[in-house]
Design a protein around this motif. Structure first.
Motif, PDB file in Angstrom:
ATOM      1  N   ASP A 261       0.815  -1.293  -0.007  1.00  0.00           N
ATOM      2  CA  ASP A 261      -0.013  -0.044  -0.086  1.00  0.00           C
ATOM      3  C   ASP A 261       0.839   1.357  -0.045  1.00  0.00           C
ATOM      4  O   ASP A 261       0.584   2.503  -0.536  1.00  0.00           O
ATOM      5  CB  ASP A 261      -1.088   0.023   1.136  1.00  0.00           C
ATOM      6  CG  ASP A 261      -2.013  -1.108   1.073  1.00  0.00           C
ATOM      7  OD1 ASP A 261      -2.346  -1.557   0.025  1.00  0.00           O
ATOM      8  OD2 ASP A 261      -2.639  -1.534   2.219  1.00  0.00           O
ATOM      9  N   LYS A 262       2.047   1.263   0.768  1.00  0.00           N
ATOM     10  CA  LYS A 262       2.836   2.551   0.641  1.00  0.00           C
ATOM     11  C   LYS A 262       3.404   2.717  -0.584  1.00  0.00           C
ATOM     12  O   LYS A 262       3.602   4.063  -0.993  1.00  0.00           O
ATOM     13  CB  LYS A 262       3.882   2.198   1.936  1.00  0.00           C
ATOM     14  CG  LYS A 262       4.972   1.182   1.651  1.00  0.00           C
ATOM     15  CD  LYS A 262       5.893   1.186   2.717  1.00  0.00           C
ATOM     16  CE  LYS A 262       7.000   0.088   2.274  1.00  0.00           C
ATOM     17  NZ  LYS A 262       7.972  -0.155   3.515  1.00  0.00           N
ATOM     18  N   PHE A 263       3.669   1.888  -1.339  1.00  0.00           N
ATOM     19  CA  PHE A 263       4.080   2.064  -2.755  1.00  0.00           C
ATOM     20  C   PHE A 263       3.168   2.582  -3.585  1.00  0.00           C
ATOM     21  O   PHE A 263       3.396   3.267  -4.473  1.00  0.00           O
ATOM     22  CB  PHE A 263       4.923   0.814  -3.277  1.00  0.00           C
ATOM     23  CG  PHE A 263       6.119   0.495  -2.560  1.00  0.00           C
ATOM     24  CD1 PHE A 263       7.106   1.567  -2.459  1.00  0.00           C
ATOM     25  CD2 PHE A 263       6.220  -0.692  -1.939  1.00  0.00           C
ATOM     26  CE1 PHE A 263       8.373   0.946  -1.919  1.00  0.00           C
ATOM     27  CE2 PHE A 263       7.404  -1.017  -1.113  1.00  0.00           C
ATOM     28  CZ  PHE A 263       8.454  -0.222  -1.076  1.00  0.00           C
ATOM     29  N   VAL A 264       1.843   1.864  -3.496  1.00  0.00           N
ATOM     30  CA  VAL A 264       0.850   2.244  -4.213  1.00  0.00           C
ATOM     31  C   VAL A 264       0.403   3.852  -4.121  1.00  0.00           C
ATOM     32  O   VAL A 264       0.207   4.673  -4.965  1.00  0.00           O
ATOM     33  CB  VAL A 264      -0.516   1.466  -4.119  1.00  0.00           C
ATOM     34  CG1 VAL A 264      -1.626   2.268  -4.614  1.00  0.00           C
ATOM     35  CG2 VAL A 264      -0.298   0.101  -4.511  1.00  0.00           C
ATOM     36  N   GLN A 265       0.630   4.364  -2.774  1.00  0.00           N
ATOM     37  CA  GLN A 265       0.585   5.766  -2.383  1.00  0.00           C
ATOM     38  C   GLN A 265       1.500   6.652  -3.019  1.00  0.00           C
ATOM     39  O   GLN A 265       1.368   7.573  -3.417  1.00  0.00           O
ATOM     40  CB  GLN A 265       0.671   5.891  -0.833  1.00  0.00           C
ATOM     41  CG  GLN A 265      -0.427   5.152   0.020  1.00  0.00           C
ATOM     42  CD  GLN A 265      -0.568   5.255   1.430  1.00  0.00           C
ATOM     43  OE1 GLN A 265       0.405   5.873   1.902  1.00  0.00           O
ATOM     44  NE2 GLN A 265      -1.621   4.821   2.084  1.00  0.00           N
ATOM     45  N   ARG A 266       2.738   6.218  -3.117  1.00  0.00           N
ATOM     46  CA  ARG A 266       3.715   6.861  -3.908  1.00  0.00           C
ATOM     47  C   ARG A 266       3.448   7.002  -5.343  1.00  0.00           C
ATOM     48  O   ARG A 266       3.732   8.095  -5.944  1.00  0.00           O
ATOM     49  CB  ARG A 266       4.967   6.329  -3.777  1.00  0.00           C
ATOM     50  CG  ARG A 266       5.532   6.056  -2.405  1.00  0.00           C
ATOM     51  CD  ARG A 266       6.266   7.555  -2.068  1.00  0.00           C
ATOM     52  NE  ARG A 266       7.483   7.697  -3.050  1.00  0.00           N
ATOM     53  CZ  ARG A 266       8.715   7.258  -2.979  1.00  0.00           C
ATOM     54  NH1 ARG A 266       9.059   6.518  -2.079  1.00  0.00           N
ATOM     55  NH2 ARG A 266       9.644   7.363  -4.053  1.00  0.00           N
ATOM     56  N   VAL A 267       2.877   5.915  -6.046  1.00  0.00           N
ATOM     57  CA  VAL A 267       2.312   6.044  -7.329  1.00  0.00           C
ATOM     58  C   VAL A 267       1.275   7.085  -7.510  1.00  0.00           C
ATOM     59  O   VAL A 267       1.434   7.896  -8.483  1.00  0.00           O
ATOM     60  CB  VAL A 267       2.107   4.700  -8.134  1.00  0.00           C
ATOM     61  CG1 VAL A 267       1.421   4.855  -9.190  1.00  0.00           C
ATOM     62  CG2 VAL A 267       3.218   3.819  -7.831  1.00  0.00           C
ATOM     63  N   GLU A 268       0.638   7.243  -6.458  1.00  0.00           N
ATOM     64  CA  GLU A 268      -0.669   8.109  -6.747  1.00  0.00           C
ATOM     65  C   GLU A 268      -0.334   9.437  -6.370  1.00  0.00           C
ATOM     66  O   GLU A 268      -1.099  10.412  -6.645  1.00  0.00           O
ATOM     67  CB  GLU A 268      -1.667   7.568  -5.623  1.00  0.00           C
ATOM     68  CG  GLU A 268      -2.378   6.174  -6.141  1.00  0.00           C
ATOM     69  CD  GLU A 268      -2.816   6.238  -7.344  1.00  0.00           C
ATOM     70  OE1 GLU A 268      -3.670   7.148  -7.808  1.00  0.00           O
ATOM     71  OE2 GLU A 268      -3.032   5.051  -7.596  1.00  0.00           O
ATOM     72  N   SER A 269       0.811   9.745  -5.822  1.00  0.00           N
ATOM     73  CA  SER A 269       1.343  11.040  -5.320  1.00  0.00           C
ATOM     74  C   SER A 269       1.879  11.859  -6.684  1.00  0.00           C
ATOM     75  O   SER A 269       2.170  11.317  -7.732  1.00  0.00           O
ATOM     76  CB  SER A 269       2.023  10.923  -4.219  1.00  0.00           C
ATOM     77  OG  SER A 269       3.526  10.393  -4.824  1.00  0.00           O
ATOM     78  N   ASP A 270       2.243  13.076  -6.484  1.00  0.00           N
ATOM     79  CA  ASP A 270       2.720  14.078  -7.481  1.00  0.00           C
ATOM     80  C   ASP A 270       4.115  13.455  -7.849  1.00  0.00           C
ATOM     81  O   ASP A 270       4.784  13.605  -8.899  1.00  0.00           O
ATOM     82  CB  ASP A 270       2.611  15.281  -7.225  1.00  0.00           C
ATOM     83  CG  ASP A 270       1.248  15.975  -7.024  1.00  0.00           C
ATOM     84  OD1 ASP A 270       0.203  15.189  -7.653  1.00  0.00           O
ATOM     85  OD2 ASP A 270       1.040  16.727  -6.451  1.00  0.00           O
ATOM     86  N   GLU A 271       4.735  12.980  -6.746  1.00  0.00           N
ATOM     87  CA  GLU A 271       6.092  12.557  -6.928  1.00  0.00           C
ATOM     88  C   GLU A 271       6.334  11.270  -7.892  1.00  0.00           C
ATOM     89  O   GLU A 271       7.154  11.248  -8.558  1.00  0.00           O
ATOM     90  CB  GLU A 271       6.803  12.240  -5.446  1.00  0.00           C
ATOM     91  CG  GLU A 271       8.377  11.921  -5.308  1.00  0.00           C
ATOM     92  CD  GLU A 271       8.752  11.688  -4.103  1.00  0.00           C
ATOM     93  OE1 GLU A 271       9.858  11.460  -3.875  1.00  0.00           O
ATOM     94  OE2 GLU A 271       8.149  11.858  -2.817  1.00  0.00           O
ATOM     95  N   GLY A 272       5.551  10.308  -7.708  1.00  0.00           N
ATOM     96  CA  GLY A 272       5.495   8.981  -8.114  1.00  0.00           C
ATOM     97  C   GLY A 272       6.375   8.271  -7.722  1.00  0.00           C
ATOM     98  O   GLY A 272       7.100   8.543  -6.555  1.00  0.00           O
ATOM     99  N   LEU A 273       6.659   6.851  -8.188  1.00  0.00           N
ATOM    100  CA  LEU A 273       7.554   5.813  -7.637  1.00  0.00           C
ATOM    101  C   LEU A 273       8.724   5.544  -8.566  1.00  0.00           C
ATOM    102  O   LEU A 273       8.500   5.455  -9.774  1.00  0.00           O
ATOM    103  CB  LEU A 273       6.638   4.603  -7.440  1.00  0.00           C
ATOM    104  CG  LEU A 273       7.453   3.200  -7.038  1.00  0.00           C
ATOM    105  CD1 LEU A 273       8.093   3.710  -5.314  1.00  0.00           C
ATOM    106  CD2 LEU A 273       6.615   2.294  -6.953  1.00  0.00           C
ATOM    107  N   GLY A 274      10.098   5.683  -8.062  1.00  0.00           N
ATOM    108  CA  GLY A 274      11.147   5.295  -9.011  1.00  0.00           C
ATOM    109  C   GLY A 274      11.032   3.991  -9.035  1.00  0.00           C
ATOM    110  O   GLY A 274      11.192   3.263  -8.315  1.00  0.00           O
ATOM    111  N   VAL A 275      11.310   3.508 -10.639  1.00  0.00           N
ATOM    112  CA  VAL A 275      11.229   1.919 -10.716  1.00  0.00           C
ATOM    113  C   VAL A 275      12.498   2.078 -11.682  1.00  0.00           C
ATOM    114  O   VAL A 275      12.806   2.707 -12.526  1.00  0.00           O
ATOM    115  CB  VAL A 275      10.017   1.740 -11.540  1.00  0.00           C
ATOM    116  CG1 VAL A 275       8.929   1.681 -10.371  1.00  0.00           C
ATOM    117  CG2 VAL A 275       9.576   2.530 -12.808  1.00  0.00           C
TER     118      VAL A 275
END
Length: 214
Positions: free
Chosen positions: A135-149
Motif C-alpha cells: 500500500d505504501k508504494f501504491v500511495q507513492r504512485v498516486e502522489s505527484d512525486e511518483g515511484l522510482g522504478v
C-alpha cells in the motif's frame, strides 16, 4: 747345531727389521676407508672420477627440441589455469515470458514527443503492476512525486531509472523521466511500433521489449 744356527740367524734378522720399521708392530683399530699412511688425495680422485676425459664416460648431445617441448608444456599449463578461472558475466536479462507480454502498446505520437512520457492504460497498470505492490508504494504512485522504478531493456540488457506515476488529467498512468532519451532516442522508436512491458516481481523491475517495428 746347524739348526740352532739357522734359527738364531732368522731371529736376528727379524729383530733387525722391527728396529728399522717401528710402525710394523702397531696394529690400527680404527674403521676407515683408507690407511692414513697412504699417499692418497681423495679430492683429486673424485674429480678424476667425474672427468669424462680421464674415464671415457659417454656424453650425449643436448636435445635441441627440449626447450621447445618444455615451453609448449608450460603454455598448456597456463591455458588450463585460465580455463579453471571463474568467469563472472554481467547481469543477463530474464527470458521473455511464454505467454504474450501482458502490457502491450502501439506507440502514438504523444508517446514519442518532448513530454517524455509513455502512457500506460489504467487497467493494464492495475492488473499487471499495482496489485504486486504494498500500500505504501501504491500511495507513492498516486502522489505527484511518483515511484522510482528500474526498467530493463530485454533486447539490449541495459537498465534505466524511470518514474511511474498516476496522471490525473488523463486518468491513466505514465512512465516518464528519461523515457525519451533512454528508450525513444536510444532505440529509435517510431510511431506505430509495438512495445511490451511486464513487471518482474522477483527482481522488482519492469521488463521492456520492442516487439515489432511499424
Amino acid at each position: 747345531m746347524e739348526d740352532d744356527y739357522e734359527t738364531s740367524k732368522m731371529l736376528a734378522l727379524t729383530l733387525s727389521l722391527l728396529n728399522t720399521n717401528p710402525e710394523l708392530d702397531q696394529v690400527s683399530t680404527a674403521l676407515t676407508l683408507c690407511d692414513p699412511t697412504w699417499n692418497y688425495d681423495t679430492n683429486q680422485s673424485k674429480a678424476e672420477e667425474l672427468d669424462p676425459a680421464t674415464h671415457n664416460v659417454p656424453t650425449f648431445p643436448r636435445n635441441p627440441n627440449h626447450e621447445k617441448i618444455s615451453g609448449t608444456n608450460d603454455t598448456n599449463k597456463e591455458l588450463v589455469k585460465k580455463k579453471r578461472k571463474l568467469v563472472v558475466l554481467g547481469p543477463r536479462p530474464s527470458p521473455k515470458p511464454r505467454r504474450p507480454w501482458p502490457i502491450r502498446k502501439i506507440l502514438k505520437a504523444s508517446d514519442l514527443g518532448n513530454s517524455s512520457r509513455l502512457l500506460v492504460p489504467k487497467d493494464s497498470a492495475t492488473n499487471h503492476f499495482l496489485r504486486y505492490l504494498d500500500d505504501k508504494f501504491v500511495q507513492r504512485v498516486e502522489s505527484d512525486e511518483g515511484l522510482g522504478v528500474t526498467v530493463q531493456d530485454y533486447d539490449t540488457g541495459t537498465r534505466h531509472q524511470l518514474t511511474f506515476k498516476f496522471w490525473s488529467s488523463a486518468k491513466s498512468y505514465i512512465l516518464n523521466g528519461e523515457w525519451r532519451g533512454m528508450f525513444v532516442q536510444r532505440r529509435g522508436l517510431k510511431e506505430k511500433d509495438e512495445i511490451g512491458l511486464y513487471w518482474d516481481a522477483s527482481r522488482a523491475m519492469f521488463m521492456f521489449s520492442l516487439l515489432q517495428r511499424a
